[in-house]
Design an enzyme around this catalytic site. Structure first.
Site, short mmCIF file in Angstrom:
data_model
loop_
_atom_site.label_atom_id
_atom_site.label_comp_id
_atom_site.label_asym_id
_atom_site.label_seq_id
_atom_site.Cartn_x
_atom_site.Cartn_y
_atom_site.Cartn_z
CB SER A 33 20.66 44.98 58.89
OG SER A 33 19.68 44.87 57.87
CG ASN A 120 20.58 47.65 46.28
OD1 ASN A 120 20.48 46.97 47.30
ND2 ASN A 120 21.25 47.25 45.22
CB THR A 165 45.88 83.39 75.95
OG1 THR A 165 46.80 84.15 76.73
CG2 THR A 165 44.85 84.34 75.34
CG HIS A 166 49.36 80.55 76.11
ND1 HIS A 166 49.87 79.83 75.06
CD2 HIS A 166 49.28 81.84 75.67
CE1 HIS A 166 50.11 80.65 74.04
NE2 HIS A 166 49.75 81.86 74.39
CB SER A 287 34.54 59.36 95.52
OG SER A 287 35.37 58.30 95.96
CE LYS A 293 37.36 62.92 93.93
NZ LYS A 293 38.36 63.63 93.12
CG ASN A 295 34.22 62.79 91.43
OD1 ASN A 295 35.06 63.58 91.89
ND2 ASN A 295 34.13 61.54 91.82
CD GLU A 300 35.16 63.81 85.17
OE1 GLU A 300 34.96 62.59 85.34
OE2 GLU A 300 35.71 64.53 86.02
CD GLN A 332 22.84 44.53 56.52
OE1 GLN A 332 22.02 44.34 55.62
NE2 GLN A 332 23.34 43.55 57.24
#
Ligand code: ARG
Length: 470
Positions: A33, A120, A165-166, A287, A293, A295, A300, A332
């Site tokens: 590890s 441990n 709403t919605h 883009s 574009k 973005n 995101e 581990q």
């Protein structure tokens, strides 16, 4: 009788005494590890120094042993900080790498350090120390995010935004009020992290492998040295459970979920079809094929990385569920998801605090969407109720008014008084105080409401909370 063959590297393993064949390179890599747990090196050294001090105080090692251990550890810490320490997969993990180097530097005292202890309880201690630091840092970062959020909310405590709403226009809210919803979410997130810290701040050392140790140790002293609030009360539990790591990942997953929701809103708001905000170029990309574009890559990715943090939480829950007491090597596997969740959240919070300052609000677009959505229809219905009409009848009258306004392509507030009166004779000149966006906002004047005065007061309370933590 002949002795079993001695493998070439048998001498190099801390536990190889009873083994008669070497492990393959693949198994070595599979079980090691050190490539990831070396991140806990400074916590490991801290824990070892506290343990060594206790051993010396209790007369289990000599004062000279302790002095040697302290000298060796100081050198090792320097080597690690300067990036000179050589981490070896052969030495499996952070604990054995450091112990081996210590012994190479100081001799027998290095071999005495592990008296009364096991990897441990050592690893359980290291993770808790590491998480404590991580939580402290995360709490700072949340506060930084919140400060910038409050600044933006203050600048827009009276800017009308369509509340949805919605995902359809419902009623006017202020943009400041909307942002304060995220302040509340992250305030609960911060308190969850603080809770998690409180619960994990108990010392596992002294549990040794699983049953405790036959040496006359002083756990309370070690706990105090390391800033723990107390000691784990059961040795089996101390070395085996990772509920605190699961809880930490759950806290991370929840705050990421909140930030993911905000990201979704930023993405929606900056969509040209909505156009409520613009986001600073430094959080967007273009883009490679479509020149027009811009973005929203960063929001995101926050949304996407939330999946990754949820994955860490699931990994740890699944890791734990089938394990009998006490320690199993499964544990581990707790570190990579844990580190990844912490790293992802720290980066996200750091970027988000800055991204909040890169939001340019476009109030005209928000207002235009409000008018199109008949956002003050409920206000007109409430108005009629106050004039004595039962709410269901008021609802019906306003629905008819909206239908007419819609066919004419105007807002309710654009209808003339006589036109409105056609839907109810109870409507008077004062109706225009309530069907305007400003009237609607100002009317919701109670704690938790969207009236600009209430938003201002909520911001002041929030700032107070933030200042007190400094
Ligand atoms: N690297 C191990 C871990 O992360 C340390 C504890 C090993 N203990 C053992 N009995 N093999 O869990």
């Amino acid at each position: 009788m002949t002795d079993p063959p001695t493998p070439n590297d048998s001498g190099s393993k801390a536990w190889s005494g009873r083994f008669s064949e070497p492990v393959s390179e693949l198994v070595k890599r599979y079980t090691a590890s050190v490539s990831f747990d070396q991140r806990m090196a400074l916590q490991d050294i801290r824990g070892s120094l506290a343990h060594a001090s206790m051993l010396a105080r209790q007369g289990i090692v000599t004062a000279q042993d302790l002095a040697d251990i302290e000298r060796g550890m100081a050198q090792i810490r320097g080597e690690i900080e300067r990036g000179e320490f050589v981490w070896r997969v052969d030495d499996e993990d952070v604990h054995l790498n450091i112990e081996k180097r210590l012994t190479a530097l100081i001799g027998d005292a290095g071999k005495r350090l592990h008296t009364g202890r096991s990897r441990n309880d050592q690893v359980a201690t290291d993770i808790r120390l590491w998480l404590r630091d991580a939580i402290d840092e995360i709490l700072e970062l949340i506060a930084g995010f919140q400060r910038n959020l409050l600044d933006l909310a203050e600048a827009h405590c009276a800017t009308p935004l369509p509340g949805f709403t919605h995902l359809q226009v419902a009623q006017p809210v202020t943009f400041g009020h909307h942002l304060l919803a995220y302040y509340e979410m992250t305030r609960r997130d911060a308190s969850r992290f603080a809770d998690c810290r409180r619960r994990l701040n108990q010392l596992p050392l002294g549990a040794a492998a699983l049953a405790g140790t036959s040496f006359a140790i002083d756990r309370v002293f070690v706990a105090r040295e390391l800033g723990f609030d107390g000691v784990c009360e059961n040795s089996l539990d101390a070395v085996s459970d990772r509920d605190f790591a699961i809880e930490f990942c759950a806290c991370c997953a929840l705050i990421m979920t909140h930030l993911s929701r905000l990201s979704e809103e930023l993405i929606l708001w900056m969509n040209p079809a909505v156009g409520f905000i613009d986001l600073a170029d430094r959080f967007c990309t273009g883009s490679s094929i479509m020149p027009q574009k811009k973005n929203p890559d960063v929001p995101e990715l926050v949304r996407g990385k939330t999946g990754r943090v949820n994955g860490s939480l699931m990994a740890l829950l699944t890791l734990m569920k089938g394990q009998p007491l006490a320690y199993n090597k499964d544990n581990q596997e707790d570190k990579e998801p844990l580190f990844d969740a912490a790293d992802t959240l720290r980066d996200t919070l750091t970027i988000y605090a800055d991204m909040i300052t890169g939001i340019r609000v476009k109030p005209e677009a928000m207002r235009a969407a409000l008018a199109k959505g008949y956002a003050t229809a409920t206000d007109l219905a409430d108005y009629l109720v106050r004039k004595g009409l039962p709410f269901r009848d008021a609802h019906e009258a306003v629905a008819r008014a909206v239908r007419v306004a819609e066919t004419r392509g105007v807002d309710l507030a654009d209808l003339a008084l006589v036109e409105l009166q056609a839907f109810s004779a109870l409507i008077g000149e004062d109706v225009f105080d309530v069907v305007t966006v400003e009237g609607s906002l100002a009317a919701r004047d109670h704690i938790g409401g969207t009236a600009p005065a209430q938003v201002r007061a909520a911001i002041a309370r929030a700032r107070d909370v933030l200042e007190k933590r400094e």
